[in-house]
Scaffold this active site. Structure first.
Site, PDB file in Angstrom:
ATOM      1  CB  ILE A 178     -24.215  35.431   6.972  1.00 61.81           C
ATOM      2  CG1 ILE A 178     -23.567  36.434   7.937  1.00 61.81           C
ATOM      3  CG2 ILE A 178     -24.997  36.171   5.894  1.00 61.81           C
ATOM      4  CD1 ILE A 178     -22.510  37.316   7.315  1.00 61.81           C
ATOM      5  N   GLY A 179     -27.555  34.487   7.648  1.00 64.03           N
ATOM      6  CA  GLY A 179     -28.851  35.037   8.045  1.00 64.03           C
ATOM      7  C   GLY A 179     -29.971  34.030   7.832  1.00 64.03           C
ATOM      8  N   GLY A 180     -29.584  32.823   7.390  1.00 57.61           N
ATOM      9  CA  GLY A 180     -30.570  31.779   7.119  1.00 57.61           C
ATOM     10  C   GLY A 180     -30.264  31.008   5.845  1.00 57.61           C
ATOM     11  CB  SER A 181     -27.641  31.583   3.321  1.00 56.76           C
ATOM     12  OG  SER A 181     -28.039  32.884   2.951  1.00 56.76           O
TER      13      SER A 181
ATOM     14  CG  LEU B  96     -23.214  35.201  -1.745  1.00 57.44           C
ATOM     15  CD1 LEU B  96     -21.791  35.278  -1.208  1.00 57.44           C
ATOM     16  CD2 LEU B  96     -23.656  33.751  -1.868  1.00 57.44           C
TER      17      LEU B  96
ATOM     18  CB  SER C 281     -27.602  32.838  -0.354  1.00 53.90           C
ATOM     19  OG  SER C 281     -26.707  32.322   0.601  1.00 53.90           O
TER      20      SER C 281
ATOM     21  CE  LYS D 156     -24.569  30.098  -0.861  1.00 55.25           C
ATOM     22  NZ  LYS D 156     -24.917  30.544   0.516  1.00 55.25           N
TER      23      LYS D 156
END
Lengths: 578, 578
Positions: A257-260, A210, A236, A160
């Site tokens: 950090i939230g679903g990335s 991001l 992301s 990434k």
């Protein structure tokens, strides 16, 4: 056993400190300049690709060709097709057994990568030559010594964009960082990958900031889903989603950090794993809010099999990542747990059918029903998971994401004059008009976070009263998002993914239901919306819209129980495939 | 095996959130009022003590009696004297074997506690009756069932004031919290202690703000060292130091964010253990800066033997503390490591002779020389530890301690109008005139912290080039402070203790050299001071000043290696006692 890393090689953040904390420019930006930066960046990428003209598709498909997933394989030989359909575990075994060379494996994946870029716009930095040189070196090593250098000998791995790869730019979706962020050092994860024998050859797209579950930025543009280009591959780590699902990479490294990691895995039909914070190395990432630790992201793999997720984790810890990065927990990888040796014979799963905010779209509900039936048939227990305050959890985590009121994001955009993309506008709207929190205010938010975590722990523990195993439930099955891969710029609800970041619980996403056949669903199916958000998300529901979108599920485990999560995944997959 | 805790009993911070975040009063305080609160609080304690008049010393010694350590035992029978000289492990064994009852054990310790209070002013809350009721219950249980309720069956344990004990006030050295902070719930550590069979009976003094390595506050006054009352027992767990070294408690629970377990252990001649952050339960503490996680403290034991430190840790994790508190790492206790089964036969130690800022006083240098000689004689390796930027580390950690510029401390004092004690003035002087940091500034400080940790990790790894074992050094031996127990209000340098908090490395303190005999040292011994701090600390050096002060050392290990640290402590003690 493989060589250990040089133990004096611990990663220092000094490099980033001195270079990457943006300070707003003192003069107003020239609004024309940012587009020139983007043009230059894309031209450079095109120039790199043009070296491999013979690998490119004979004709770039027109925009109305939605499914490009087979097209991208059209320049491959039969042998190459076979290679790119192997998972990472099989590839490393085949190279070890000298069935394939590292060079031919890499070439097969590079060919698809070129086509995947031309059809989905998923990559950023291209360094095939460096990869080929390394692959040749590895082949010679194996030839000469009869030994592999490590467990990933010859495996192509994509990275990434915001993860530092020595010698490569780290633009991370920001115009102002483009061409200014050539890494002087590898991230720890990259360092270990190299030592383990992985071959690096490409970096993949991530969105501006991001902090978005789709992938779009002004540097490289929008990344689309190879199964339906009207849809997002997620974000992301969306470049990884599009590239791996195109078979342009067997394994990619993402961050979450939230679903990335999980959302692109779900929307691209892949396996993706978000471990607990600090089980995998995380140093050497470029991004905004560096040093913020009120809510912390993780590094993890995206791949095409469950066993590849383990291969990644096992490799990271085999190299004693805690000796390279202070923050990594010294919890060695417990392979025997993944193998199921410590797993109770009868497991108890809870299904989160609906988080109480946005009911999942019909294909996801049907898929959970299928999982329930399969698990019951396999002799396991399935109960309903009572959702715990998903809206409140979101309201809290979004404050933690934007403690400075979004200022650093805005400043970074202002430096180049580039506009916010829609995903950025949406996330920053959560702090609109709010000033940065003060330090004592952040302490109160931390307390709210710990209070929420305490309630959630008690909530999970309390399921012991509803199971017949004498234990609380072993895992939770749920969607990764309320929808399948979404039409561009429509993501509005993170509550099925970011919830588990707030709680720091490991989560794995897996493809279980193939790809959506619109004929199997009623176009007019609707819920009576309980709120504006649900209304908005359900206004998208039409089976035709989601044609070809992969159907995945998510499995959540208890903190620091990465190995048990993967062991349970094996059980779930076995049951659902039976 | 013992019963597991109720799994739905996870600790919630809600209680604290709603009650304990002070808001400054809107009207100017009446300066007379705060002394009334202190008087009332001390009168209440005196009233409680007066119930046990027959246990009190016949005569309170005058101020010029410096060593009261034997005096406090004067009301005990021979049998009681034997009891209070046992360590916790021996006490629990003796109760299990019905050699002693829990009731007689508790009474012995209560007797000394009363005398220790009258001579050193070390306790805050007294609840002997509650303890006796529990001891009776435990005796009856053992009598009836033949079974102990847990590994600490009948063991009296003292608790530092700021740790929540249900039904007890938690004034924590603040006038404004006195009588206003009766805990509705136990801290997690207390909860586990109770379930394991420990008997709670007393809380112990801590200093105003807790951010002090001595123990003095306006609620209860100053705590002094039983071996020399002109000296401090250390802080912030100084009540524990004075009480346990007086034999008024066999085991105490302290907390440490800069030396607050280890310094009182060192200055009181005890064993004290600061584990890595989050290995032991930490929820349920009252203090300023609740929710601040840029630098985090830990809970740990003070005791009279090395094996008792293990008893405490093993017990905490036996009750699966991670199911009660989200933050606790799920790393089960590895007893086989403590037993030395995984320890290399030949260890390599590094000695930190001088941190480059303040050279330790002569008795500590002599003690390290003795350790070196003993370890070499036992066949181990000893090299010099090169100190890593102790001054810079201090400058950073003190910023992290005072991110809000000290505002919350000042506000809490202002609420009652109580003045800052000298220790508070000194620590707050580090932020004098500086405003609170902004959120982005705290992120930069976090990055500096991570950068420092990265350098320190590399530094430790790099010792592999100086050892003959093929490994980096196994542990570091150093003083806990530059001085022995210090004359009151003179503490100026934390660099031998807070350094390891910044690096989150486990550290154990142990008594090795008895108590100081001034005749063995030259009064005129001086260093040529390298800086004003060293000049100040060395101006204190005079053997007579430190007469009777215990001589302890500190042993530091690698992060999350609590078990190895205790295993190495066994090796070091064995060598030094040979």
């Amino acid at each position: 056993m493989t060589d250990k890393l040089s133990t004096s090689d611990a990663f220092s953040k000094d490099f980033k400190l001195s270079r990457y904390i943006p300070t707003p420019p003192s003069t107003p930006p020239d609004l024309a300049q940012w587009t020139q930066v983007a043009e230059l960046k894309q031209q450079t990428r095109e120039k790199n690709l043009s070296k491999y003209q013979s690998w490119r598709l004979d004709q770039i498909p027109s925009e109305d060709v939605l499914d490009v997933s087979q097209l991208v394989l059209s320049k491959l030989s039969e042998r190459e097709r076979a290679i790119v359909h192997l998972d990472a575990t099989a590839i490393t075994a085949a190279i070890r057994e000298r069935e394939y060379t590292a060079v031919e494996v890499l070439i097969a994946f590079c060919k698809v990568t070129v086509a995947a870029q031309d059809t989905t716009n998923c990559i950023t930095e291209i360094f095939f030559e460096e990869g080929l040189a390394r692959a040749r070196e590895l082949d010679e090593h194996l030839q000469r010594t009869g030994e592999v250098v490590g467990p990933l000998h010859g495996l192509p791995v994509s990275i990434k964009d915001h993860i530092l790869v020595k010698g490569q730019d780290t633009s991370t979706g920001y115009i102002t960082w483009a061409n200014e962020t050539v890494a002087e050092k590898d991230a720890v994860v990259v360092d270990i990958l190299r030592k383990a024998g992985a071959v690096l050859y490409v970096k993949t797209a991530n969105p501006q900031t991001l902090l978005c579950l789709e992938t779009n930025n002004n540097v490289f543009g929008r990344t689309v889903n190879p199964f339906n280009r009207n849809l997002s591959p997620g974000g992301s780590s969306g470049g990884e989603g599009a590239l791996i699902s195109s078979h342009g990479s067997p394994m990619g490294v993402g961050t979450d950090i939230g679903g990335s990691i999980r959302v692109p895995a779900a929307w691209s039909g892949l396996y993706g794993f978000k471990p607990s914070v600090a089980r995998m190395p995380h140093a050497g990432l470029l991004g905004s809010h560096d040093g913020m630790d009120n809510i912390v992201g993780v590094v993890g793999p995206l791949a095409t099999s469950a066993r590849d997720l383990e291969l990644f984790c096992r490799t990271m810890l085999q190299y004693e990542a805690w000796l390279l990065e202070h923050a990594v927990l010294e919890i060695p990888w417990r392979a025997e747990v993944v193998e199921g040796k410590t797993l109770p014979k009868r497991l108890s799963f809870a299904i989160l059918w609906d988080d109480g905010v946005v009911k999942p779209h019909p294909p996801l509900v049907r898929e959970m029903q299928r999982a329930k039936k399969a698990l019951l048939a396999a002799g396991h227990e399935v109960i309903d998971w009572q959702p715990l305050e998903h809206k409140e959890a979101w309201d809290l985590i979004v404050k933690l994401y934007l403690l400075d009121g979004g200022q650093e994001y805005r400043d970074t955009l202002k430096m180049s004059g580039e506009p916010a993309v829609p995903g950025t506008e949406w996330i920053l709207s959560h702090a609109a008009g709010r000033p940065a929190y003060t330090v004592p205010e952040t302490w109160k938010l931390n307390l709210e976070r710990e209070s929420f975590r305490a309630r959630a722990l008690a909530h999970w523990n309390s399921t012991v009263s509803r199971t017949s195993t004498g234990r609380p439930v072993d895992g939770i099955i749920c969607p990764t998002a309320a929808t399948l891969a979404i039409p561009h710029d429509q993501t509005r609800w993170w509550g099925y993914s970011s919830h588990w970041n707030l709680l720091d619980l490991p989560g794995v996403v897996f493809p279980s239901g193939g790809r959506l056949n619109p004929g199997e669903f009623q176009p007019v199916e609707r819920v009576e919306p309980r709120n504006a958000l649900e209304k908005e998300v359900w206004s998208l529901w039409n089976p035709e819209t989601f044609k070809g979108a992969p159907i995945n599920l998510q499995l959540i485990g208890r903190r620091h129980n990465e190995e048990k999560v993967l062991a349970m995944l094996n059980i779930v997959e076995k049951a659902m495939k039976a």
